[in-house]
Scaffold this motif. Structure first.
Motif, PDB file in Angstrom:
ATOM      1  N   GLU A 116      40.344  37.057  33.442  1.00  0.00           N
ATOM      2  CA  GLU A 116      40.721  35.722  32.982  1.00  0.00           C
ATOM      3  C   GLU A 116      39.735  34.712  33.551  1.00  0.00           C
ATOM      4  O   GLU A 116      39.426  34.725  34.742  1.00  0.00           O
ATOM      5  N   LEU A 117      39.235  33.851  32.669  1.00  0.00           N
ATOM      6  CA  LEU A 117      38.252  32.843  33.078  1.00  0.00           C
ATOM      7  C   LEU A 117      38.768  31.456  32.752  1.00  0.00           C
ATOM      8  O   LEU A 117      39.549  31.270  31.813  1.00  0.00           O
ATOM      9  N   GLN A 118      38.288  30.498  33.508  1.00  0.00           N
ATOM     10  CA  GLN A 118      38.520  29.102  33.172  1.00  0.00           C
ATOM     11  C   GLN A 118      37.204  28.524  32.671  1.00  0.00           C
ATOM     12  O   GLN A 118      36.158  28.746  33.294  1.00  0.00           O
ATOM     13  N   VAL A 119      37.280  27.796  31.554  1.00  0.00           N
ATOM     14  CA  VAL A 119      36.086  27.091  31.076  1.00  0.00           C
ATOM     15  C   VAL A 119      35.987  25.791  31.873  1.00  0.00           C
ATOM     16  O   VAL A 119      36.678  24.822  31.593  1.00  0.00           O
ATOM     17  N   ILE A 136      40.461  31.730  29.151  1.00  0.00           N
ATOM     18  CA  ILE A 136      40.103  32.741  28.155  1.00  0.00           C
ATOM     19  C   ILE A 136      40.012  34.103  28.843  1.00  0.00           C
ATOM     20  O   ILE A 136      39.911  34.176  30.068  1.00  0.00           O
ATOM     21  N   LYS A 137      40.065  35.162  28.021  1.00  0.00           N
ATOM     22  CA  LYS A 137      39.942  36.512  28.571  1.00  0.00           C
ATOM     23  C   LYS A 137      38.698  37.183  28.021  1.00  0.00           C
ATOM     24  O   LYS A 137      38.532  37.319  26.812  1.00  0.00           O
ATOM     25  N   LEU A 138      37.814  37.602  28.925  1.00  0.00           N
ATOM     26  CA  LEU A 138      36.610  38.330  28.523  1.00  0.00           C
ATOM     27  C   LEU A 138      36.484  39.592  29.377  1.00  0.00           C
ATOM     28  O   LEU A 138      36.854  39.585  30.555  1.00  0.00           O
ATOM     29  N   VAL A 168      39.550  33.179  37.275  1.00  0.00           N
ATOM     30  CA  VAL A 168      40.847  32.684  37.732  1.00  0.00           C
ATOM     31  C   VAL A 168      41.280  33.518  38.939  1.00  0.00           C
ATOM     32  O   VAL A 168      41.800  32.995  39.918  1.00  0.00           O
ATOM     33  N   ASP A 169      41.018  34.838  38.854  1.00  0.00           N
ATOM     34  CA  ASP A 169      41.358  35.732  39.957  1.00  0.00           C
ATOM     35  C   ASP A 169      40.069  36.492  40.306  1.00  0.00           C
ATOM     36  O   ASP A 169      39.748  37.492  39.677  1.00  0.00           O
TER      37      ASP A 169
END
Lengths: 226, 83
Positions: A116-119, A136-138, A168-169
């Protein structure tokens, strides 16, 4: 828009990228050998993931001395967009086009998972398709994705809003949870996660599309580069 | 002809997970007195004498390729070889 994809001996995400561009996004793209020295007919360069030159010495250390990388440096210096994904990011740091370096993951394990990422910055030419602070998830897949820079550089990256994606993590120990950054000028992006592997519902998600649609939408806008 | 022995290791501030794993393995082999392990790279370069002083050239090679000075430091020893 026409995209150049340099293919190094040991690249292995070049076909995925080619598929994402041509088949999903209808973007013209060419796979290019390392001997190419002129990229003037292209609008963007995307360095694919993999293990260029077997990661000998350090990941990206040998690839940066290829003729095509000299051309990529020239290309970037004109303000045109350059993206490095995974090994591409490692090559860009080794080439000095982006600050910092990628170290072995803190766990010393190869990590292959959705992340999980934060833009963090959606005002770059690579991220306008995302909402501010969107999550978003990449997929990530790397053994050496642990971003390192000194504290002065980190403060500069933050002040200049060069951090585009943050975990995020934090999976790998990256300084400042950094997953992707741009250079000061904003035309060179390096990221460890794989947007080209997240362009189809069938393959688990479409959150990666935004990187390419942003690039496409901003292609003609000279004002957003530099 | 010269022989340059180059040692490249992570800077102290950089985490060395491989070194730590080896340290743990040595402890499992009951070498409890091992305090720490640093894993690095070792190069042997045979270099012909050129225009540039050999030490300058080795410095340059380390800075440009053999080490990533963002996260690694290097040292070297140079000896002259008999031709």
């Amino acid at each position: 828009m026409k995209v150049a994809i340099p293919v190094f001996p040991g690249s292995n995400c070049d076909e995925d990228l080619y598929h994402a561009l041509w088949d999903i996004l209808q973007i013209t793209a060419d796979l290019l050998p390392v001997t190419v020295t002129n990229l003037s007919q292209y609008d963007a360069v995307i360095l694919p993931g993999g293990f260029s030159y077997g990661d000998y010495l350090r990941s990206g250390a040998i690839a940066r001395f290829t003729p095509i990388m000299a051309a990529v440096k020239d290309f970037a210096s004109t303000g045109k967009p350059v993206v490095g994904i995974c090994n591409g990011f490692q090559i860009l740091t080794e080439a000095g086009l982006l600050p910092g370096a990628l170290r072995a993951n803190q766990s010393s394990r190869f990590i292959c998972q959705n992340s999980e990422l934060q833009v963090t910055n959606n005002q770059t030419i690579f991220s306008t398709a995302y909402q501010p602070q969107e999550h978003i998830k990449l997929p990530i897949a790397h053994g050496e994705g642990n971003y390192y820079c000194d504290l002065t550089t980190l403060a500069e990256l933050r002040a200049q809003k060069q951090i585009v994606f943050e975990y995020v993590d934090n999976p790998n120990g990256s300084v400042g949870n950094i997953a992707g950054i741009v250079n000061r000028r904003g035309n060179v992006l390096g990221m460890m996660p794989h947007p080209e592997r997240a362009v189809e519902v069938l393959l688990g998600g479409t959150d990666g599309l935004g990187v390419f649609t942003s690039l496409l939408a901003n292609n003609q806008r000279e004002d957003v580069h530099a | 002809m010269y022989l340059a022995k180059v040692y490249v290791t992570y800077k102290n501030s950089i985490l060395d997970p491989k070194g730590e794993a080896i340290n743990d393995a040595l402890h499992r082999l009951a070498y409890q007195n091992v305090e720490s392990v640093t894993l690095g790279k070792y190069f042997e370069l045979k270099v012909k004498a050129g225009q540039q002083p050999i030490a300058d050239q080795v410095d340059e090679m380390c800075d440009r390729l053999l080490a990533n000075v963002n996260m690694e430091s290097y040292r070297y020893e140079i000896t002259e070889l008999e031709d």
